[in-house]
Design a protein around this motif. Structure first.
Motif, mmCIF file in Angstrom:
data_model
loop_
_atom_site.group_PDB
_atom_site.id
_atom_site.type_symbol
_atom_site.label_atom_id
_atom_site.label_comp_id
_atom_site.label_asym_id
_atom_site.label_seq_id
_atom_site.Cartn_x
_atom_site.Cartn_y
_atom_site.Cartn_z
ATOM 1 N N MET A 128 0.844 -1.203 0.000
ATOM 2 C CA MET A 128 0.000 0.000 0.000
ATOM 3 C C MET A 128 0.874 1.246 0.000
ATOM 4 S SD MET A 128 -2.973 -1.050 2.727
ATOM 5 C CE MET A 128 -3.999 -2.480 2.465
ATOM 6 N N PRO A 129 0.568 2.230 -0.853
ATOM 7 C CA PRO A 129 1.396 3.458 -0.894
ATOM 8 C C PRO A 129 1.448 4.199 0.445
ATOM 9 C CG PRO A 129 -0.031 3.313 -2.826
ATOM 10 C CD PRO A 129 -0.474 2.242 -1.893
ATOM 11 N N THR A 130 0.361 4.193 1.187
ATOM 12 C CA THR A 130 0.355 4.906 2.472
ATOM 13 C C THR A 130 1.349 4.277 3.447
ATOM 14 O OG1 THR A 130 -1.988 5.457 2.155
ATOM 15 C CG2 THR A 130 -1.094 5.649 4.387
ATOM 16 N N ALA A 131 1.323 2.932 3.514
ATOM 17 C CA ALA A 131 2.244 2.245 4.413
ATOM 18 C C ALA A 131 3.685 2.444 3.982
ATOM 19 C CB ALA A 131 1.900 0.762 4.464
ATOM 20 N N GLN A 132 3.939 2.441 2.690
ATOM 21 C CA GLN A 132 5.302 2.650 2.205
ATOM 22 C C GLN A 132 5.795 4.065 2.528
ATOM 23 O OE1 GLN A 132 5.299 1.668 -1.967
ATOM 24 N NE2 GLN A 132 4.963 -0.535 -1.606
ATOM 25 N N GLY A 133 4.895 5.045 2.407
ATOM 26 C CA GLY A 133 5.287 6.416 2.753
ATOM 27 C C GLY A 133 5.627 6.554 4.226
ATOM 28 N N LEU A 134 4.841 5.943 5.093
ATOM 29 C CA LEU A 134 5.125 5.996 6.533
ATOM 30 C C LEU A 134 6.449 5.313 6.858
ATOM 31 C CD1 LEU A 134 1.554 5.220 7.968
ATOM 32 C CD2 LEU A 134 2.746 7.436 7.912
ATOM 33 N N PHE A 135 6.750 4.197 6.152
ATOM 34 C CA PHE A 135 8.013 3.506 6.404
ATOM 35 C C PHE A 135 9.193 4.348 5.936
ATOM 36 C CE2 PHE A 135 11.265 0.210 5.774
ATOM 37 C CZ PHE A 135 11.185 -0.433 7.000
ATOM 38 N N ASP A 136 9.027 5.085 4.828
ATOM 39 C CA ASP A 136 10.097 5.982 4.367
ATOM 40 C C ASP A 136 10.353 7.088 5.390
ATOM 41 O OD1 ASP A 136 10.569 4.600 2.010
ATOM 42 O OD2 ASP A 136 9.073 5.738 0.876
ATOM 43 N N ARG A 137 9.295 7.626 5.975
ATOM 44 C CA ARG A 137 9.475 8.661 6.992
ATOM 45 C C ARG A 137 10.205 8.098 8.210
ATOM 46 N NH1 ARG A 137 3.626 11.838 7.207
ATOM 47 N NH2 ARG A 137 3.669 12.594 5.019
ATOM 48 N N PHE A 138 9.867 6.838 8.555
ATOM 49 C CA PHE A 138 10.545 6.225 9.690
ATOM 50 C C PHE A 138 12.039 6.070 9.427
ATOM 51 C CE2 PHE A 138 12.123 2.147 11.394
ATOM 52 C CZ PHE A 138 12.160 2.463 12.745
ATOM 53 N N LEU A 139 12.408 5.633 8.232
ATOM 54 C CA LEU A 139 13.826 5.493 7.904
ATOM 55 C C LEU A 139 14.523 6.840 7.849
ATOM 56 C CD1 LEU A 139 13.754 2.688 5.147
ATOM 57 C CD2 LEU A 139 14.344 2.470 7.566
ATOM 58 N N ASP A 140 13.806 7.886 7.423
ATOM 59 C CA ASP A 140 14.420 9.218 7.364
ATOM 60 C C ASP A 140 14.733 9.758 8.755
ATOM 61 O OD1 ASP A 140 14.299 9.160 4.626
ATOM 62 O OD2 ASP A 140 12.365 10.234 4.525
ATOM 63 N N THR A 141 14.020 9.276 9.758
ATOM 64 C CA THR A 141 14.288 9.734 11.131
ATOM 65 C C THR A 141 15.531 9.081 11.718
ATOM 66 O OG1 THR A 141 12.858 7.994 12.035
ATOM 67 C CG2 THR A 141 11.829 10.151 11.556
ATOM 68 N N LEU A 142 16.090 8.075 11.007
ATOM 69 C CA LEU A 142 17.306 7.405 11.473
ATOM 70 C C LEU A 142 18.463 7.866 10.600
ATOM 71 C CD1 LEU A 142 15.853 3.779 11.890
ATOM 72 C CD2 LEU A 142 16.120 5.539 13.660
ATOM 73 N N PRO A 143 19.202 8.863 11.037
ATOM 74 C CA PRO A 143 20.249 9.425 10.158
ATOM 75 C C PRO A 143 21.385 8.465 9.866
ATOM 76 C CG PRO A 143 20.387 10.369 12.360
ATOM 77 C CD PRO A 143 19.150 9.553 12.345
ATOM 78 N N VAL A 144 21.672 7.516 10.751
ATOM 79 C CA VAL A 144 22.797 6.607 10.536
ATOM 80 C C VAL A 144 22.311 5.273 9.972
ATOM 81 C CG1 VAL A 144 24.738 5.409 11.609
ATOM 82 C CG2 VAL A 144 24.106 7.717 12.380
ATOM 83 N N LEU A 145 21.358 4.648 10.684
ATOM 84 C CA LEU A 145 20.878 3.332 10.249
ATOM 85 C C LEU A 145 19.906 3.404 9.086
ATOM 86 C CD1 LEU A 145 20.299 1.552 13.696
ATOM 87 C CD2 LEU A 145 22.201 1.283 12.105
ATOM 88 N N GLY A 146 19.236 4.535 8.910
ATOM 89 C CA GLY A 146 18.219 4.640 7.865
ATOM 90 C C GLY A 146 18.744 4.310 6.473
ATOM 91 N N PRO A 147 19.815 5.006 6.011
ATOM 92 C CA PRO A 147 20.324 4.680 4.665
ATOM 93 C C PRO A 147 20.814 3.228 4.539
ATOM 94 C CG PRO A 147 21.127 6.805 5.393
ATOM 95 C CD PRO A 147 20.479 6.190 6.581
ATOM 96 N N ALA A 148 21.450 2.696 5.600
ATOM 97 C CA ALA A 148 21.941 1.315 5.529
ATOM 98 C C ALA A 148 20.782 0.324 5.440
ATOM 99 C CB ALA A 148 22.804 0.998 6.737
ATOM 100 N N LEU A 149 19.739 0.545 6.244
ATOM 101 C CA LEU A 149 18.587 -0.355 6.177
ATOM 102 C C LEU A 149 17.867 -0.236 4.836
ATOM 103 C CD1 LEU A 149 17.080 0.094 9.769
ATOM 104 C CD2 LEU A 149 18.384 -1.848 8.868
ATOM 105 N N ARG A 150 17.807 0.994 4.297
ATOM 106 C CA ARG A 150 17.154 1.184 3.005
ATOM 107 C C ARG A 150 17.865 0.367 1.925
ATOM 108 N NH1 ARG A 150 13.729 5.119 1.447
ATOM 109 N NH2 ARG A 150 14.205 6.336 3.334
ATOM 110 N N VAL A 151 19.207 0.384 1.946
ATOM 111 C CA VAL A 151 19.961 -0.397 0.951
ATOM 112 C C VAL A 151 19.816 -1.898 1.200
ATOM 113 C CG1 VAL A 151 22.269 -0.878 0.067
ATOM 114 C CG2 VAL A 151 21.594 1.478 0.535
ATOM 115 N N ALA A 152 19.878 -2.308 2.458
ATOM 116 C CA ALA A 152 19.816 -3.742 2.771
ATOM 117 C C ALA A 152 18.460 -4.336 2.417
ATOM 118 C CB ALA A 152 20.118 -3.961 4.247
#
Length: 521
Positions: A234-258
């Protein structure tokens, strides 16, 4: 004491087969092009040799017979491609088939006794299944070659990119699936190792700790994974998950790639390995059931139908890898050499089906007592030779060849029946020199007299009675019909003159001794 070999007497049966081969070959070459006729006879001889080899207990000989039958079926299929028109196809297959039926009955018997196993029918039935499997595999390879499947897979793997939320949820589902498969794979691996060592025991024990059956997994965990799979796309759930990763300045980009794909590749390899273990186990169980109690004999019977698809697939792979693009046969669009292999296998399969249908038809005629089991091949072959001779008469075959072909058909039948009678009473190895000479000479003399009588009517009486025949009159059919009537009448008289008992060399000596004893009295 060994059981009597009741097949047709060897020498008389060989004479019938020789006459059928020579006459059929001569008539075939006289009416159509030599190449398809010779190809048809080559295929027929391969089939006859293969049937002879199947009636054996040696696996090597049975395997050779299976290969010979499959090759003969392929040659018969190739004959159809060489024929110029429909009549050429009928003649190129009809004459060789007539001789093949006679040779099979003369060498090994076309229809075995009721209490004996029919190796030919069994081999053809099993070959049908194997060839169908080979055709399906070649079709899959042809489709894969047409769409360039290897390059597609490489592009999919290299370009794999998922949304982090989808990747996170599918990783959970993949790990759960791997644990379930691991539980089944562990049991399979334990069954493959009859006496495991201490090392393998420890390794299997650790795998057993990881594996869990479906019912052992907590229901809340299964519900959580299922719910995540529903909302992950669902696009809404994906958008919320992107915001959650953006709040993690260190782990966010690494988790996004993994979560975007790199972790999925080793998981996919592991799942594929587990699936391969389970598939191999299923195949092993199916093979054990298919091979039965005598796997060596079954594999020997299927050597031809196994070797042919393997050779064609390997040849197509080599040609495709080498970049050879010339098409040697009609192919599917883009299928390349795999398409050619599919067409060839289809042709062999059709020939196998036709041969199996012919054997079934003759067996049904024998069971309904319309044909004798001992002479089914002789009767079918001589009858087909007679029919092909009459068809040749309508296609311009000279009158003398029509007479010879029809007389040869009757001679083949009579000689084959005589050989079968002797073989049934005295065995295949009985000495039939005197009996064969007297019987065959008498039948040949009757047929020769019938031929001379028809020629006398055609070339002496008809010109005298009708000096100026119409320009469009053809005597081929008249000659053939006259031969039929005269030969049947003369042959019936010849049969009635015999006492129905085959003569051997010992009969002559006993008759002479009885005559000597009578003179002394």
């Amino acid at each position: 004491m060994t059981e009597l070999d009741s097949r047709p007497a060897a020498s008389s049966a060989a004479l019938a087969g020789t006459v059928a081969m020579l006459v059929s070959l001569g008539l075939g070459l006289a009416v159509v092009d030599p190449i398809p006729v010779l190809a048809g006879f080559l295929g027929g001889l391969c089939i006859a040799a293969g049937v002879w080899a199947l009636r054996s207990d040696a696996h090597e000989r049975i395997a050779s017979g299976s290969v010979a039958i499959v090759i003969g079926a392929g040659v018969f299929c190739g004959t159809a491609l060489l024929a110029a028109d429909y009549w050429s196809l009928v003649a190129a297959l009809g004459f060789p088939l007539a001789a093949t039926l006679v040779v099979i009955d003369a060498s090994s018997g076309l229809v075995p006794p009721a209490d004996a196993s029919d190796e030919l029918s069994t081999m053809l039935d099993e070959s049908f299944v194997v060839l169908v499997a080979g055709i399906l595999i070649t079709i899959v390879c042809a489709v894969a070659a047409a769409v360039r499947l290897p390059w597609v897979l490489v592009r999919v793997v290299t370009g794999l990119s998922l949304h982090p939320l989808v990747g996170f949820v599918t990783l959970q589902a993949g790990v759960l699936t791997a644990l379930l498969l691991l539980d089944r794979a562990t049991e399979t691996l334990e069954s493959w190792i009859p006496a495991p060592t201490a090392t393998t025991d420890r390794a299997l024990g650790r795998l057993d700790l990881l594996g869990r059956s479906w019912w052992d997994i907590d229901s809340s965990l299964k519900a959580a994974v299922g719910l995540q799979l529903l909302v992950a796309f669902m696009p809404t759930a994906q958008g919320l998950f992107d915001r959650f990763l953006d709040t993690l300045p260190v782990l966010g980009p690494a988790l996004r790639v993994a979560f975007s794909g790199p972790l999925h590749l080793p998981l996919a390899v592991g799942l594929l390995a587990l699936l391969c273990i389970l598939v191999v186990e299923r195949l092993r169980q199916w093979l054990r059931q298919w091979l039965g109690d005598n796997p060596g004999r079954l594999l020997a019977r299927q050597t031809g139908s196994i070797v042919l698809p393997v050779i064609l697939l390997l040849g197509a792979l080599v040609l495709t890898t080498a970049g050879v693009t010339r098409r040697v046969a009609p192919t599917y669009a883009g299928g390349g050499h795999y398409g050619s292999a599919t067409v060839l296998l289809l042709g062999v399969l059709i020939s196998i089906v036709v041969l199996r249908g012919l054997v079934t038809l003759l067996s049904e005629l024998v069971d309904s007592e319309l044909l004798s089991r001992q002479t089914a091949g002789f009767a079918a072959g001589s009858g087909l030779l007679f029919v092909m001779t009459l068809l040749g008469a309508e296609r311009g075959l000279t009158p003398i060849l029509v007479l010879v072909g029809s007389a040869a058909a009757l001679l083949v039948w009579d000689t084959g029946a005589h050989a079968s009678s002797i073989g049934q009473q005295l065995g295949r190895d009985a000495d039939t020199t005197d009996s064969q000479f007297v019987h065959v000479t008498g039948t040949a003399a009757v047929l020769a007299g019938a031929i001379l009588l028809v020629l006398l009517v055609r070339y002496v009486l008809i010109p005298v009675a009708v000096p100026t025949p119409s320009a469009g009159l053809s005597f081929s059919s008249v000659v053939a019909l006259g031969l039929v009537l005269l030969a049947i009448a003369a042959f019936t008289l010849a049969l009635n003159a015999h006492d129905g008992r085959p003569r051997t060399s010992s009969d002559g000596s006993s008759n002479r001794s009885e005559q000597t004893a009578g003179d002394s009295d």
